[in-house]
Design a protein around this motif. Structure first.
Motif, PDB file in Angstrom:
ATOM      1  N   ALA A   5       0.957  -1.134  -0.112  1.00 58.80           N
ATOM      2  CA  ALA A   5      -0.006   0.124   0.134  1.00 58.80           C
ATOM      3  C   ALA A   5       0.909   1.167  -0.129  1.00 58.80           C
ATOM      4  CB  ALA A   5      -0.987   0.114   1.369  1.00 58.80           C
ATOM      5  N   CYS A  21      -2.532   0.040  -4.253  1.00 54.39           N
ATOM      6  CA  CYS A  21      -2.443  -1.407  -3.630  1.00 54.39           C
ATOM      7  C   CYS A  21      -1.686  -2.069  -5.023  1.00 54.39           C
ATOM      8  CB  CYS A  21      -3.915  -1.821  -3.238  1.00 54.39           C
ATOM      9  SG  CYS A  21      -3.152  -3.657  -2.494  1.00 54.39           S
ATOM     10  N   TRP A  35      -9.779  -2.603   1.583  1.00 53.75           N
ATOM     11  CA  TRP A  35      -8.894  -1.531   2.307  1.00 53.75           C
ATOM     12  C   TRP A  35      -9.435  -1.573   3.672  1.00 53.75           C
ATOM     13  CZ3 TRP A  35      -4.609   0.915   0.814  1.00 53.75           C
ATOM     14  CH2 TRP A  35      -4.363   0.983  -0.586  1.00 53.75           C
ATOM     15  N   CYS A  49     -14.371  -2.290  -0.146  1.00 56.45           N
ATOM     16  CA  CYS A  49     -13.927  -3.570  -0.798  1.00 56.45           C
ATOM     17  C   CYS A  49     -14.504  -3.707  -2.078  1.00 56.45           C
ATOM     18  CB  CYS A  49     -14.127  -4.772  -0.119  1.00 56.45           C
ATOM     19  SG  CYS A  49     -15.970  -5.144   0.169  1.00 56.45           S
ATOM     20  N   CYS A  95      -4.105  -2.644   2.409  1.00 58.53           N
ATOM     21  CA  CYS A  95      -4.799  -3.426   1.543  1.00 58.53           C
ATOM     22  C   CYS A  95      -4.676  -5.028   1.679  1.00 58.53           C
ATOM     23  CB  CYS A  95      -4.589  -2.731   0.078  1.00 58.53           C
ATOM     24  SG  CYS A  95      -2.888  -3.313  -0.596  1.00 58.53           S
TER      25      CYS A  95
END
Length: 120
Positions: A5, A21, A35, A49, A95
């Motif tokens: 990340a 990410c 995340w 997500c 992430c």
């Protein structure tokens, strides 16, 4: 397999940041990506997500309407665009990649975090 990340930093209230990410040894478009964040002295919070099949997205109530998660498969990257940032968004952001989609499912791979600090 490694997730990373990046993109964190210091921003004023109302500002924006875009987190990235990236992965090595893993095609992110084969996985659901989420995340998470963890503020000092607090537990980990799921933020957003994105599904691996139809691109569905989901957001925690605290960030809905301000954050956006999206993929760029050409560069094997998932982004978290964060707008209208608030001091309460200050946290380390992580992430994660997994088989299942959702904010309350286990994720298999985790990256190192990136610090986001929002000043008032």
């Amino acid at each position: 397999v490694q997730l990373q990340a990046s993109g964190g930093g210091l921003v004023q209230t109302g500002g924006s940041l875009r987190l990235s990410c990236t992965a090595s040894g893993l095609n992110l478009d084969d996985y659901a990506i989420a995340w998470f964040r963890q503020a000092p002295g607090k537990g980990r919070e799921a933020v957003s997500c994105i599904d691996r099949t139809d691109g569905s997205t989901y957001y925690a109530t605290s960030v809905k309407g301000r954050f956006a998660i999206y993929r760029d498969n050409a560069v094997n990257t998932v982004y978290l665009q964060m707008n209208s940032l608030k001091p309460e968004d200050t946290a380390v952001y992580y992430c994660a990649a997994g088989e299942d989609y959702g904010l309350d499912v286990p994720y298999d791979y985790w990256g190192q975090g990136t610090q986001v600090t929002v000043s008032s």
